[in-house]
Design a protein around this motif. Structure first.
Motif, PDB file in Angstrom:
ATOM      1  N   ARG A  81       0.844  -1.191   0.000  1.00  7.00           N
ATOM      2  CA  ARG A  81       0.000   0.000   0.000  1.00  7.00           C
ATOM      3  C   ARG A  81       0.877   1.238   0.000  1.00  7.00           C
ATOM      4  NH1 ARG A  81      -4.567   0.110   4.408  1.00  7.00           N
ATOM      5  NH2 ARG A  81      -4.962   2.003   3.233  1.00  7.00           N
ATOM      6  N   ARG A  82       0.499   2.185  -0.798  1.00  8.97           N
ATOM      7  CA  ARG A  82       1.234   3.445  -0.807  1.00  8.97           C
ATOM      8  C   ARG A  82       0.938   4.213   0.471  1.00  8.97           C
ATOM      9  NH1 ARG A  82      -0.302   6.287  -6.334  1.00  8.97           N
ATOM     10  NH2 ARG A  82       1.110   7.864  -5.457  1.00  8.97           N
ATOM     11  N   ALA A  83       1.991   4.800   1.019  1.00 10.64           N
ATOM     12  CA  ALA A  83       1.810   5.567   2.255  1.00 10.64           C
ATOM     13  C   ALA A  83       0.843   6.720   2.025  1.00 10.64           C
ATOM     14  CB  ALA A  83       3.149   6.113   2.740  1.00 10.64           C
ATOM     15  N   GLU A  84      -0.055   6.898   2.969  1.00 11.26           N
ATOM     16  CA  GLU A  84      -1.042   7.968   2.851  1.00 11.26           C
ATOM     17  C   GLU A  84      -0.375   9.311   3.120  1.00 11.26           C
ATOM     18  OE1 GLU A  84      -4.653   9.500   5.600  1.00 11.26           O
ATOM     19  OE2 GLU A  84      -4.730   7.418   4.979  1.00 11.26           O
ATOM     20  N   PRO A  85      -0.494  10.276   2.195  1.00  9.21           N
ATOM     21  CA  PRO A  85       0.129  11.575   2.434  1.00  9.21           C
ATOM     22  C   PRO A  85      -0.533  12.289   3.600  1.00  9.21           C
ATOM     23  CG  PRO A  85      -1.288  11.677   0.498  1.00  9.21           C
ATOM     24  CD  PRO A  85      -1.232  10.233   0.923  1.00  9.21           C
ATOM     25  N   VAL A  86       0.286  12.778   4.509  1.00 14.17           N
ATOM     26  CA  VAL A  86      -0.199  13.507   5.671  1.00 14.17           C
ATOM     27  C   VAL A  86       0.672  14.734   5.852  1.00 14.17           C
ATOM     28  CG1 VAL A  86      -0.592  13.458   8.151  1.00 14.17           C
ATOM     29  CG2 VAL A  86      -1.011  11.407   6.806  1.00 14.17           C
ATOM     30  N   ARG A  87       0.042  15.880   6.055  1.00 20.60           N
ATOM     31  CA  ARG A  87       0.789  17.110   6.312  1.00 20.60           C
ATOM     32  C   ARG A  87       0.268  17.734   7.596  1.00 20.60           C
ATOM     33  NH1 ARG A  87      -0.681  18.848   1.061  1.00 20.60           N
ATOM     34  NH2 ARG A  87      -1.560  20.742   1.984  1.00 20.60           N
ATOM     35  N   SER A  88       1.167  18.178   8.439  1.00 18.12           N
ATOM     36  CA  SER A  88       0.792  18.867   9.674  1.00 18.12           C
ATOM     37  C   SER A  88       1.328  20.288   9.613  1.00 18.12           C
ATOM     38  CB  SER A  88       1.358  18.154  10.898  1.00 18.12           C
ATOM     39  OG  SER A  88       0.804  16.874  11.023  1.00 18.12           O
ATOM     40  N   GLU A  89       0.512  21.221  10.039  1.00 18.86           N
ATOM     41  CA  GLU A  89       0.927  22.623  10.048  1.00 18.86           C
ATOM     42  C   GLU A  89       0.140  23.364  11.117  1.00 18.86           C
ATOM     43  OE1 GLU A  89      -1.946  24.165   6.435  1.00 18.86           O
ATOM     44  OE2 GLU A  89      -0.114  23.083   5.948  1.00 18.86           O
ATOM     45  N   GLN A  90       0.622  24.549  11.457  1.00 23.81           N
ATOM     46  CA  GLN A  90      -0.071  25.385  12.428  1.00 23.81           C
ATOM     47  C   GLN A  90      -0.722  26.557  11.705  1.00 23.81           C
ATOM     48  OE1 GLN A  90       2.934  26.301  15.398  1.00 23.81           O
ATOM     49  NE2 GLN A  90       2.278  24.561  16.629  1.00 23.81           N
ATOM     50  N   LEU A  91      -1.951  26.858  12.125  1.00 25.18           N
ATOM     51  CA  LEU A  91      -2.730  27.910  11.484  1.00 25.18           C
ATOM     52  C   LEU A  91      -3.255  28.863  12.552  1.00 25.18           C
ATOM     53  CD1 LEU A  91      -3.976  28.819   8.721  1.00 25.18           C
ATOM     54  CD2 LEU A  91      -5.987  27.443   9.329  1.00 25.18           C
ATOM     55  N   GLU A  92      -3.057  30.146  12.354  1.00 31.04           N
ATOM     56  CA  GLU A  92      -3.579  31.147  13.277  1.00 31.04           C
ATOM     57  C   GLU A  92      -5.042  31.429  12.948  1.00 31.04           C
ATOM     58  OE1 GLU A  92      -2.082  32.557  15.944  1.00 31.04           O
ATOM     59  OE2 GLU A  92      -0.457  31.144  15.561  1.00 31.04           O
ATOM     60  N   VAL A 114      -3.915  26.795  15.843  1.00 36.26           N
ATOM     61  CA  VAL A 114      -4.647  25.543  15.648  1.00 36.26           C
ATOM     62  C   VAL A 114      -3.752  24.572  14.884  1.00 36.26           C
ATOM     63  CG1 VAL A 114      -6.688  24.463  14.610  1.00 36.26           C
ATOM     64  CG2 VAL A 114      -6.849  26.773  15.600  1.00 36.26           C
ATOM     65  N   LEU A 115      -3.662  23.345  15.376  1.00 32.86           N
ATOM     66  CA  LEU A 115      -2.930  22.315  14.649  1.00 32.86           C
ATOM     67  C   LEU A 115      -3.833  21.773  13.547  1.00 32.86           C
ATOM     68  CD1 LEU A 115      -0.518  20.382  14.285  1.00 32.86           C
ATOM     69  CD2 LEU A 115      -1.635  18.849  15.932  1.00 32.86           C
ATOM     70  N   VAL A 116      -3.357  21.814  12.308  1.00 37.74           N
ATOM     71  CA  VAL A 116      -4.109  21.314  11.153  1.00 37.74           C
ATOM     72  C   VAL A 116      -3.375  20.111  10.574  1.00 37.74           C
ATOM     73  CG1 VAL A 116      -5.019  21.832   8.868  1.00 37.74           C
ATOM     74  CG2 VAL A 116      -5.033  23.599  10.645  1.00 37.74           C
ATOM     75  N   ILE A 117      -4.076  18.986  10.513  1.00 39.49           N
ATOM     76  CA  ILE A 117      -3.523  17.762   9.942  1.00 39.49           C
ATOM     77  C   ILE A 117      -4.279  17.493   8.647  1.00 39.49           C
ATOM     78  CG2 ILE A 117      -3.132  15.294  10.289  1.00 39.49           C
ATOM     79  CD1 ILE A 117      -3.231  15.881  13.328  1.00 39.49           C
TER      80      ILE A 117
END
Length: 202
Positions: free
Chosen positions: A5-16, A22-25
């Protein structure tokens, strides 16, 4: 031969948003999920990969009343148990130790109440901080694991998770057999699950 299975793309970033971070995944999903996370009530959003920051901000702004209510409930629960340090803040190490103490005090009474109802007793219950689950069960060894963050939530949510995991000593999945048993043991379990999911999606 099985294809990997191809790894699921996940991005984490912070949003004001509205003066708070706020942590955005971002994942390959269709819907947006907002959570108020214990013990401090910070916000976490799981969103589709392509959803814009502006739409996430609008989504959060539309949930302000729910956020305030959820934070008030969480604060009432935490105020009963939290012991602030000299700087008025709860250190992570102290919080974890206090959480385990709280759960160890509550569990004997809950087990005495629910083991006769469910008809199964775990061989071992371990307490540890988990990132994605409130509890888990290994039926082969009759072992249950509980997330220490349950100490900071309403006690009836700990009760729900314990009964949920005890039921897995009969039923390995969440199919009709599992649901039928939960309906019998704890008729309001779906409402408790809904409240628990406001903190973390299981």
């Amino acid at each position: 031969m099985r294809r990997k299975r191809r790894a699921e793309p996940v991005r984490s970033e912070q949003l004001e948003v509205g003066g708070e971070t706020v942590l955005v995944i971002r994942k390959r999903i269709a819907n947006v999920y907002l959570r108020v996370k214990p013990p401090d009530g910070h916000l976490e959003v799981t969103a589709p990969l392509a959803l814009s920051d502006d739409r996430i901000r609008a989504f959060i702004d539309g949930k302000r009343r729910w956020i305030a209510t959820t934070r008030e409930r969480l604060a009432r629960s935490c105020d009963v148990y939290a012991q602030p340090g000299a700087d008025g803040q709860l250190s992570p190490d102290r919080s974890e130790a206090e959480a385990k103490r709280i759960l160890q005090e509550r569990l004997p009474t809950l087990l005495d109440r629910w083991v006769p109802v469910v008809g199964r007793r775990p061989e071992r219950i371990s307490l540890r901080k988990m990132k994605t689950r409130w509890g888990s069960c290994t039926p082969a060894t009759a072992s249950i694991r509980l997330n220490t963050d349950l100490a900071w939530l309403d006690p009836d949510l700990l009760e729900y998770v314990l009964v949920h995991e005890l039921t897995h000593l009969y039923e390995h999945g969440h199919g009709p057999g599992f649901r039928a048993r939960m309906d019998c043991y704890m008729p309001d379990w779906t409402e408790r699950r809904r409240r628990l999911n406001s903190y973390l999606a299981l």
